[in-house]
Scaffold this motif. Structure first.
Motif, PDB file in Angstrom:
ATOM      1  N   GLN A  51       0.832  -1.196   0.000  1.00 23.60           N
ATOM      2  CA  GLN A  51       0.000   0.000   0.000  1.00 23.60           C
ATOM      3  C   GLN A  51       0.871   1.253   0.000  1.00 23.60           C
ATOM      4  N   SER A  52       2.044   1.150   0.628  1.00 23.46           N
ATOM      5  CA  SER A  52       2.821   2.383   0.770  1.00 23.46           C
ATOM      6  C   SER A  52       3.675   2.690  -0.459  1.00 23.46           C
ATOM      7  N   GLU A  53       4.148   1.650  -1.150  1.00 22.67           N
ATOM      8  CA  GLU A  53       4.980   1.916  -2.326  1.00 22.67           C
ATOM      9  C   GLU A  53       4.116   2.335  -3.506  1.00 22.67           C
ATOM     10  N   LYS A  54       4.690   3.195  -4.326  1.00 16.46           N
ATOM     11  CA  LYS A  54       3.949   3.606  -5.514  1.00 16.46           C
ATOM     12  C   LYS A  54       4.826   3.522  -6.733  1.00 16.46           C
ATOM     13  N   THR A  55       4.887   2.399  -7.372  1.00 14.10           N
ATOM     14  CA  THR A  55       5.578   2.319  -8.661  1.00 14.10           C
ATOM     15  C   THR A  55       4.561   1.966  -9.731  1.00 14.10           C
ATOM     16  N   THR A  56       4.878   2.350 -10.956  1.00 15.36           N
ATOM     17  CA  THR A  56       3.937   2.077 -12.038  1.00 15.36           C
ATOM     18  C   THR A  56       4.473   0.968 -12.922  1.00 15.36           C
ATOM     19  N   GLY A  57       3.681   0.621 -13.873  1.00 17.38           N
ATOM     20  CA  GLY A  57       4.118  -0.377 -14.832  1.00 17.38           C
ATOM     21  C   GLY A  57       3.986  -1.778 -14.268  1.00 17.38           C
ATOM     22  N   PHE A  58       4.712  -2.666 -14.854  1.00 17.44           N
ATOM     23  CA  PHE A  58       4.582  -4.073 -14.485  1.00 17.44           C
ATOM     24  C   PHE A  58       5.004  -4.325 -13.051  1.00 17.44           C
ATOM     25  N   ASN A  59       6.055  -3.680 -12.607  1.00 21.84           N
ATOM     26  CA  ASN A  59       6.469  -3.820 -11.211  1.00 21.84           C
ATOM     27  C   ASN A  59       5.369  -3.357 -10.286  1.00 21.84           C
ATOM     28  N   GLY A  60       4.742  -2.247 -10.662  1.00 15.57           N
ATOM     29  CA  GLY A  60       3.646  -1.757  -9.848  1.00 15.57           C
ATOM     30  C   GLY A  60       2.521  -2.758  -9.745  1.00 15.57           C
ATOM     31  N   LEU A  61       2.237  -3.400 -10.878  1.00 17.79           N
ATOM     32  CA  LEU A  61       1.180  -4.411 -10.893  1.00 17.79           C
ATOM     33  C   LEU A  61       1.526  -5.556  -9.954  1.00 17.79           C
ATOM     34  N   LEU A  62       2.774  -6.008 -10.041  1.00 17.48           N
ATOM     35  CA  LEU A  62       3.212  -7.106  -9.188  1.00 17.48           C
ATOM     36  C   LEU A  62       3.084  -6.728  -7.730  1.00 17.48           C
ATOM     37  N   LEU A  63       3.482  -5.472  -7.439  1.00 22.08           N
ATOM     38  CA  LEU A  63       3.413  -4.976  -6.070  1.00 22.08           C
ATOM     39  C   LEU A  63       1.971  -4.958  -5.575  1.00 22.08           C
ATOM     40  N   GLN A  64       1.068  -4.517  -6.474  1.00 19.61           N
ATOM     41  CA  GLN A  64      -0.336  -4.451  -6.069  1.00 19.61           C
ATOM     42  C   GLN A  64      -0.900  -5.832  -5.803  1.00 19.61           C
ATOM     43  N   TYR A  65      -0.424  -6.802  -6.535  1.00 21.40           N
ATOM     44  CA  TYR A  65      -0.935  -8.148  -6.356  1.00 21.40           C
ATOM     45  C   TYR A  65      -0.208  -8.933  -5.283  1.00 21.40           C
ATOM     46  N   LEU A  66       0.760  -8.307  -4.660  1.00 22.42           N
ATOM     47  CA  LEU A  66       1.556  -9.043  -3.673  1.00 22.42           C
ATOM     48  C   LEU A  66       0.717  -9.637  -2.531  1.00 22.42           C
ATOM     49  N   PRO A  67      -0.222  -8.874  -1.931  1.00 21.52           N
ATOM     50  CA  PRO A  67      -1.022  -9.510  -0.868  1.00 21.52           C
ATOM     51  C   PRO A  67      -1.758 -10.765  -1.349  1.00 21.52           C
ATOM     52  N   SER A  68      -2.348 -10.673  -2.569  1.00 23.22           N
ATOM     53  CA  SER A  68      -3.087 -11.834  -3.081  1.00 23.22           C
ATOM     54  C   SER A  68      -2.157 -13.019  -3.261  1.00 23.22           C
ATOM     55  N   ILE A  69      -0.951 -12.728  -3.768  1.00 24.66           N
ATOM     56  CA  ILE A  69      -0.004 -13.820  -4.021  1.00 24.66           C
ATOM     57  C   ILE A  69       0.365 -14.495  -2.707  1.00 24.66           C
ATOM     58  N   VAL A  70       0.642 -13.662  -1.686  1.00 22.55           N
ATOM     59  CA  VAL A  70       1.057 -14.247  -0.410  1.00 22.55           C
ATOM     60  C   VAL A  70      -0.075 -15.071   0.197  1.00 22.55           C
ATOM     61  N   ILE A  71      -1.296 -14.541   0.127  1.00 27.86           N
ATOM     62  CA  ILE A  71      -2.428 -15.280   0.699  1.00 27.86           C
ATOM     63  C   ILE A  71      -2.606 -16.607  -0.009  1.00 27.86           C
ATOM     64  N   THR A  72      -2.579 -16.575  -1.349  1.00 30.08           N
ATOM     65  CA  THR A  72      -2.806 -17.818  -2.086  1.00 30.08           C
ATOM     66  C   THR A  72      -1.708 -18.833  -1.810  1.00 30.08           C
ATOM     67  N   THR A  73      -0.449 -18.368  -1.774  1.00 28.00           N
ATOM     68  CA  THR A  73       0.640 -19.319  -1.502  1.00 28.00           C
ATOM     69  C   THR A  73       0.479 -19.948  -0.135  1.00 28.00           C
ATOM     70  N   SER A  74       0.187 -19.107   0.876  1.00 32.84           N
ATOM     71  CA  SER A  74       0.049 -19.664   2.218  1.00 32.84           C
ATOM     72  C   SER A  74      -1.144 -20.594   2.291  1.00 32.84           C
ATOM     73  N   ASN A  75      -2.229 -20.272   1.580  1.00 26.89           N
ATOM     74  CA  ASN A  75      -3.393 -21.151   1.584  1.00 26.89           C
ATOM     75  C   ASN A  75      -3.103 -22.475   0.917  1.00 26.89           C
ATOM     76  N   PHE A  76      -2.062 -22.538   0.143  1.00 29.37           N
ATOM     77  CA  PHE A  76      -1.702 -23.787  -0.495  1.00 29.37           C
ATOM     78  C   PHE A  76      -0.701 -24.563   0.346  1.00 29.37           C
ATOM     79  N   VAL A  77       0.302 -23.847   0.877  1.00 29.31           N
ATOM     80  CA  VAL A  77       1.390 -24.542   1.547  1.00 29.31           C
ATOM     81  C   VAL A  77       1.020 -24.966   2.965  1.00 29.31           C
ATOM     82  N   VAL A  78       0.412 -24.028   3.728  1.00 26.77           N
ATOM     83  CA  VAL A  78       0.186 -24.318   5.150  1.00 26.77           C
ATOM     84  C   VAL A  78      -0.755 -25.500   5.383  1.00 26.77           C
ATOM     85  N   PRO A  79      -1.882 -25.618   4.658  1.00 29.42           N
ATOM     86  CA  PRO A  79      -2.707 -26.804   4.897  1.00 29.42           C
ATOM     87  C   PRO A  79      -1.979 -28.108   4.590  1.00 29.42           C
ATOM     88  N   LEU A  80      -1.098 -28.103   3.600  1.00 31.28           N
ATOM     89  CA  LEU A  80      -0.322 -29.313   3.320  1.00 31.28           C
ATOM     90  C   LEU A  80       0.508 -29.701   4.522  1.00 31.28           C
TER      91      LEU A  80
END
Lengths: 188, 733
Positions: free
Chosen positions: B358-387
């Motif tokens: 939320q605090s960083e502000k970059t544009t372009g593809f890096n910005g997109l990746l940054l914006q999706y970072l919470p979703s990525i972390v949640i999905t990864t943990s939802n996959f790994v931790v139950p295993l």
């Protein structure tokens, strides 16, 4: 009665069947169509379809209880499991979506009662478990396991401790199962 | 006495033509048994008459007789003209019409409901557990679609109409706005000279041209239209629609859970014998095909063997020494700590990543990746931790059923609370951790610098979560499941055979659905079109999952019990709903709406619009509403609901007690009967001895032993041997 192929059922007969079974109009017509197809393979102008031909239906072909089902619903004098169209409708009605729990449990009991004596004793239960697990040597339970299992079943469901499960005790077990109604279903 | 009446109903006094279901109401019908009398064949066609009934055609179907007999009964019923009063006959006619209409409604309903055939086919090939997943998915699709219709009718269409016809009367300002001048600035209009690929980035992250659109909260105006006797208050409509949407979902879920709860109350909730249950109700008659039948048989055998093995082990384990017991509990405690540490670490990670993105502000593809970072972390943990949790649960040495339930509960906890952590972090950033008087939040009541229109930002986060979840599922399908099948089918190396084909595991899939639905609920207030997006997403899920099921999966060897798990799935969905409603209530009541955008821009809180609207009503309506909201009404209502709950609880326990009483009664009667039979045998024996003193006593007694065994072997209510025959046999000698 639907004797010849590709004739639709007359309307009064259709509404009479609707009144006497749990099936809807479409389901009755569908059943009639299937039955006429099965009749086409019969030799001779019988109204009844022999058990072999009934068992070619894909819904029944792999069911381990298929022969018992045919015997239970058959009203034939020769006790050969052949079904008339009305027997077929009775079968579909008991296995339909809207049939009540009482009807389904009643017929389930009759299907499981292999020796037709009105109760499920040790022999019936043994045959039942063999149907469920498969008949081949590597598929059935060991005699030790079978003994333990049947002892457990009788202990759980034989309320009056007479060594057999009668219809009331069976229905008592069934009524607690939320799965039964949805698994006791055959839809064409 | 009551008990005797119940007893007489359940076990009618013995009759020679007795039927085993004596407790059911039916007409008497004597037919000649056609079977031979040598073998003991039960005559199921004879029924006793228990009571005279007013004619009810529906009971005809419930008679377990074959068609010929039912038809005869029907003829008799038709000939019998019941003597009823005019009121009685009118009632009967009304009930017949009602039943007829009900039948028609059911037929129409079966046409409208989608995918009936498809789900039936799935049940036929893969069994009830997998079918329950698809039924749950269909329920969610219908729920989301109806919610979208609700929102479209009351919020979307009026907004579109008012915007296009240029109504611009807004609520008069009653707030001094000079001090919050800078909070009013909000300009999300996209840069017209943007590069093309930014359109794609905007589509995926909800910014740019997507931000100022009907998709998000910020686009709606606080229009209040009053003309020619027609008035429409958009802010009030927006809020009420959100509230009704939540209530509607709650009612649908409760209705679905209700049927299972009914069964529990009616039977007193007693313990169920699992072996009898498995053996009597285990077979799924809807299965078609040799392969599925064989798999089901293997499944049942596996379950039986596991249960029997478990019982043998339990008998051994009941004799654990003190030292072993302590060791086991210590191990379980330690492993629970490990699981908690894992989950805690995940939450910390999610909070950090959200703050960072939320605090960083970059544009372009890096910005997109940054914006999706919470979703990525949640999905990864939802996959790994139950295993990991699954593996840990295996070490804890619980029984198999407990292990499955524990693993599921942990996965549910992880999913829902990780979403909660994300929302909490957002809240902390928007409201400066609740302190609206801190420097960043001073003039506007929220962090204006970073969140010019905070509702839209929250909506965007939920939109991104939804989209990411969808993309990941499709990507897993294409990149993991299809290749796995191709490799397993064509490569004959040992590794491929050990990995084997994909199994369609129901619980993780259902939890994924619950998670998506919770995200949509949390975001519905801030992004009104989210239910529509979710409907489309779930429809695509249905087809994709169906394709992968039939192409790539093999049925699971150990299936999940379908209907108790249905209740569990709905319960978990209810937890998700509660989380979302907390979010709703908090944002409506506490956080100051944005000054620069949205329908609530000039109210101190979103809730404020409701008292203002009530003020405009007539005084009687106002009094009525105030009375309902006051303590004078709500406390008695609360007390009445508590009383109702206690009543249901008492009813359940009473049913349980009467079931136990009746069971012991059955046992006692059976013992009485056996005692009496023995008495009869003894009497017969002595009688015979007296009659046959000079003749061959040996043979007679042997015959008696035989009949005695026959009697004992088939000793039950339903079978009463023909006593006339026995007496005949006795008197022959």
């Amino acid at each position: 009665m639907g004797g010849t192929a590709s004739h639709n059922l007359p309307k009064e007969l259709l509404s009479e069947y609707q009144e006497l079974t749990f099936l809807t109009k479409q389901e009755i017509n569908e059943a009639h169509k299937k039955f006429c197809q099965l009749q086409g393979r019969e030799t001779g102008p019988n109204e009844r379809v022999s058990m072999q031909n009934i068992l070619t239906l894909p819904e029944l072909k792999s069911n381990p209880f298929r022969e018992r089902i045919c015997h239970v619903f058959s009203t034939s004098d020769r006790k050969d499991g052949s079904l008339s169209f009305e027997d077929f409708l009775d079968l579909l009605s008991a296995f339909s979506d809207s049939a009540t729990l009482e009807i389904k449990s009643h017929y389930a009991f009759r299907i499981f009662d292999f020796d037709d004596d009105g109760t499920l004793d040790g022999g019936d239960l043994r045959k039942l478990v063999n149907c469920l697990t498969g008949e081949t040597d590597d598929a059935c339970l060991t005699p030790e396991e079978m003994r333990q299992l049947i002892g457990n079943i009788l202990e759980e469901s034989d309320i009056d401790k007479d060594g057999t499960v009668n219809l009331s005790e069976f229905q008592h077990v069934i009524s607690r199962s939320p799965d039964f109604v949805s698994s006791f279903k055959i839809v064409l | 006495m009551e008990l005797r009446e119940i007893h007489n109903q359940v076990h009618p006094p013995p009759d020679y033509n007795i039927s085993p279901y004596g407790s059911q109401r039916s007409l008497r019908l004597r037919t000649v048994p056609a079977e031979d009398t040598s073998a003991v064949h039960f005559d199921w066609a004879s029924t006793p008459e228990n009571a005279e009934e007013p004619d009810e055609p529906r009971n005809l179907r419930e008679l377990p007789l074959h068609m010929g007999l039912k038809r005869a009964v029907w003829q008799v019923q038709k000939m019998r003209v019941p003597v009823v009063s005019r009121w009685g006959s009118w009632r009967i006619k009304q009930s017949k019409t009602f039943h007829h209409l009900f039948e028609i409604a059911k037929e129409v309903f079966s046409y409208v409901v989608p995918w009936k055939r498809g789900i039936q086919k799935i049940g036929g090939h893969f069994g009830g557990g997998v079918q329950s997943y698809f039924l749950f998915l269909r329920f969610l699709v219908i729920l989301n679609f109806l919610s979208f219709l609700l929102i479209a009718a009351f919020v979307l269409s009026p907004s579109i109409v008012f915007r296009s016809t240029g109504f611009n009367s807004s609520i008069p300002l009653s707030v001094n706005l000079t001090s919050v001048d800078k909070c009013l600035q909000y300009d999300p209009k996209p840069d017209p000279l943007a590069v093309f690929y930014t359109y794609f980035l905007d589509l995926v992250s909800g910014t740019g041209f997507m931000e100022y659109s009907y998709l998000f909260y910020g686009y709606y105006n606080n229009t209040m239209v009053e003309s020619k006797g027609f008035s429409y208050n958009i802010p009030l409509a927006y809020l009420s629609t959100a509230a009704f949407y939540f209530l509607f979902c709650l009612i649908c879920m409760i209705i679905r859970m209700g049927s299972v709860a009914c069964a529990v109350v009616a039977t007193g909730g007693g313990a169920v014998g699992r072996y009898s249950m498995l053996v009597f109700t285990g077979w799924d008659h809807g299965l078609q095909g040799d392969r599925s039948a064989k798999l089901k048989q293997n499944n049942i055998r596996y379950q039986l063997q596991v249960d029997l093995e478990e019982e043998r082990l339990q008998r051994k384990a009941a004799s654990l020494t003190l030292g072993q017991a302590i060791a086991l509990y210590a191990l379980r405690f330690f492993l629970n700590l490990v699981v908690l540490a894992l989950i805690g670490g995940t939450f910390y990670g999610i909070a950090e990543v959200t703050q960072f993105s939320q605090s960083e502000k970059t544009t372009g593809f890096n910005g997109l990746l940054l914006q999706y970072l919470p979703s990525i972390v949640i999905t990864t943990s939802n996959f790994v931790v139950p295993l990991l949790c699954d593996k840990i649960a295996l070490l804890e040495k619980h029984s198999p059923s407990t292990t499955v339930i524990l693993a599921l509960l942990r996965a549910v906890f992880l999913r829902l609370v990780s979403l909660g952590v994300l929302l909490y972090t957002l809240w902390a950033q928007i409201t400066c951790i609740g302190e609206t008087s801190s420097l960043d939040c001073t003039p506007c009541g929220y962090n204006y610098e970073n969140y010019k229109c905070w509702e839209t930002r929250v909506g965007q986060e939920m939109y991104k979560l939804t989209l990411f979840d969808f993309l990941i599922t499709i990507a897993t399908l294409i990149l993991v499941e299809f290749p796995r099948r191709i490799i397993v089918d064509h490569c004959s190396c040992k590794l491929a055979q050990w990995v084997g084909r994909q199994e369609f595991l129901v619980p993780p899939n259902v939890l994924a659905l619950v998670y998506s639905q919770t995200v949509v609920w949390s975001g519905a207030l801030f992004s009104p079109l989210l239910p529509l997006i979710n409907t489309i997403k779930f429809i695509l899920f249905f087809y994709c999952k169906k394709i992968t099921l039939f192409q790539n999966c093999q049925p699971a060897l150990r299936t999940f019990r379908s209907t108790s798990s249905n209740f569990f799935f709905l319960l978990v969905l209810l937890f998700g709903w509660m989380l979302a409603s907390v979010v709703l209530i908090y944002s409506v009541a506490k956080i100051h709406p944005s000054y620069g955008c949205g329908p609530f821009r000039f109210s101190p809180s979103m809730w404020h619009i409701v008292p203002e609207a009530i003020d405009m009503l007539t005084s009687t309506s106002k009094d009525f509403l105030f009375y309902i909201g006051s303590q004078k009404f709500s406390i008695p209502l609360f007390i009445i609901s508590c009383v109702l709950l206690c009543y249901m609880g008492a009813l359940t326990s009473v049913h349980g007690k009467s079931v136990a009483l009746l069971k012991s009664q059955c046992k006692l009667e059976q013992r009485d009967k056996q005692f009496l039979v023995r008495q009869i045998e003894e009497l017969n024996a002595t009688m015979q001895k007296e009659l046959n003193e000079p003749q061959l006593p040996q043979r007679d007694t042997e015959q008696f032993y035989q009949t005695e065994q026959q009697w004992n072997g088939q000793n039950n209510y339903a079978f009463i041997p023909d006593e006339d025959q026995r007496l005949d046999r006795l008197t022959v000698h």
